[in-house]
Design an enzyme around this catalytic site. Sequence first.
Site, PDB file in Angstrom:
ATOM      1  CG  LEU A 132       7.264   1.308  -0.919  1.00  0.00           C
ATOM      2  CD1 LEU A 132       7.696   1.003  -2.514  1.00  0.00           C
ATOM      3  CD2 LEU A 132       6.297   0.299  -0.599  1.00  0.00           C
ATOM      4  CG  MET A 165      -2.021  -1.181   1.004  1.00  0.00           C
ATOM      5  SD  MET A 165      -3.690  -0.942   1.866  1.00  0.00           S
ATOM      6  CE  MET A 165      -2.854  -0.866   3.807  1.00  0.00           C
ATOM      7  CG  HIS A 202       7.278  -2.238   1.920  1.00  0.00           C
ATOM      8  ND1 HIS A 202       7.165  -1.000   2.707  1.00  0.00           N
ATOM      9  CD2 HIS A 202       5.989  -2.719   1.933  1.00  0.00           C
ATOM     10  CE1 HIS A 202       5.952  -1.057   3.147  1.00  0.00           C
ATOM     11  NE2 HIS A 202       5.288  -1.817   2.945  1.00  0.00           N
ATOM     12  CD  GLN A 216      -5.905  -3.741   3.116  1.00  0.00           C
ATOM     13  OE1 GLN A 216      -5.855  -3.812   1.705  1.00  0.00           O
ATOM     14  NE2 GLN A 216      -4.955  -3.742   3.917  1.00  0.00           N
ATOM     15  CE  LYS A 254       4.367  -4.103  10.374  1.00  0.00           C
ATOM     16  NZ  LYS A 254       3.188  -3.633  10.937  1.00  0.00           N
ATOM     17  CB  SER A 309       3.413   2.073   5.923  1.00  0.00           C
ATOM     18  OG  SER A 309       3.966   1.062   4.963  1.00  0.00           O
TER      19      SER A 309
HETATM   20  O1  PAF Z   1       0.029  -5.480   3.822  1.00  0.00           O
HETATM   21  C1  PAF Z   1      -0.500  -4.545   3.084  1.00  0.00           C
HETATM   22  O2  PAF Z   1       0.166  -3.755   2.778  1.00  0.00           O
HETATM   23  C2  PAF Z   1      -2.011  -4.716   2.458  1.00  0.00           C
HETATM   24  O3  PAF Z   1      -2.766  -5.545   3.355  1.00  0.00           O
HETATM   25  C3  PAF Z   1      -1.724  -5.799   1.127  1.00  0.00           C
HETATM   26  C4  PAF Z   1      -1.340  -7.089   1.357  1.00  0.00           C
HETATM   27  C5  PAF Z   1      -0.944  -5.054   0.120  1.00  0.00           C
HETATM   28  C6  PAF Z   1      -3.212  -5.593   0.447  1.00  0.00           C
HETATM   29  O4  PAF Z   1      -3.692  -4.225   0.175  1.00  0.00           O
END
Ligand code: PAF
Length: 280
Positions: free
Chosen positions: A33, A30, A37, A61, A150, A187
């Site tokens: 970064l 998302m 990541h 989400q 995590k 993040s």
């Molecule tokens: O872990 C994340 O950053 C998010 O839940 C994902 C897996 C990119 C889905 O949006």
Amino acid sequence: MRIFRKSDDLMEFLRLNHVDGLKLGFVPTMGALHAGHISLVSRSMEQNELTICSIFVNPTQFNNPEDLAKYPVTIEKDIDMLEASGCQLLFLPDPSQIYPAGYQARHYDLGYLETILEGKYRPGHFQGVCQVVDRLLSIVNPDILYLGRKDYQQCMVIARMLTLTGRNITLDFVETMREPNGLAMSSRNVRLNESDRVRAIQIYRSLQWLKKNVKPGNLSPLKAEAVQQLTDHGFEVDYVEIASAESLSITEVWDGREPLVALAAAFCGPVRLIDNVTIS
Ligand code: PAF
């Protein structure tokens, strides 16, 4: 690095390149970064000929609209970091590419996994995660999907979603990257002020304390003590739990043999942080 904003363009590019039989690794994110990541990207680059990262702040989400509104967005910096990492492809869709007109959200039967821990405190969160990852996988169709440990419960939820959807994709769960003081990279850490950033380390300390002190028998007093430690440091605690590392079922009484994971979620000021430590 090639950047794709349209699903059709990306699918066409991948179709043509898959003809050459290239192995594809996928790192969904998302954005905002950090080195955690990039460790997923690096792992994918070691194991695949092509690596694609996606950046999409998935609205479905977020159970809390305020959390979505405050989610950090640092696209230019993210692109620079990915370029420097050597990542070859970036998918940067807008919501209409992920949820086009006529998109029908399906329900994923996540069972018990959705009723505990993050599932309990963030209703609907894992349905949203499954929706977006399922949709991204249908566009990218990678050989290997990389996820950070995590988000321990998320890893298990996505494994279940792959079983439910019958997708034949290998999962690779990558170890949590930590700051030198132990704070799990996230993040959300950019939203911590200077003093909260120091205080936030207590989550990892309390999880390590659990790991050190866990003994066969009733675990409730130990969990209660860890909650107290966090409360004493000014956290608002959602949970501190110890669970089976394999099934994530909450362990009340430990037989001394089953591998465990200790997990915590707590607010440090306005920022909700999660972390976990495996105990074997
Ligand atoms: O872990 C994340 O950053 C998010 O839940 C994902 C897996 C990119 C889905 O949006």
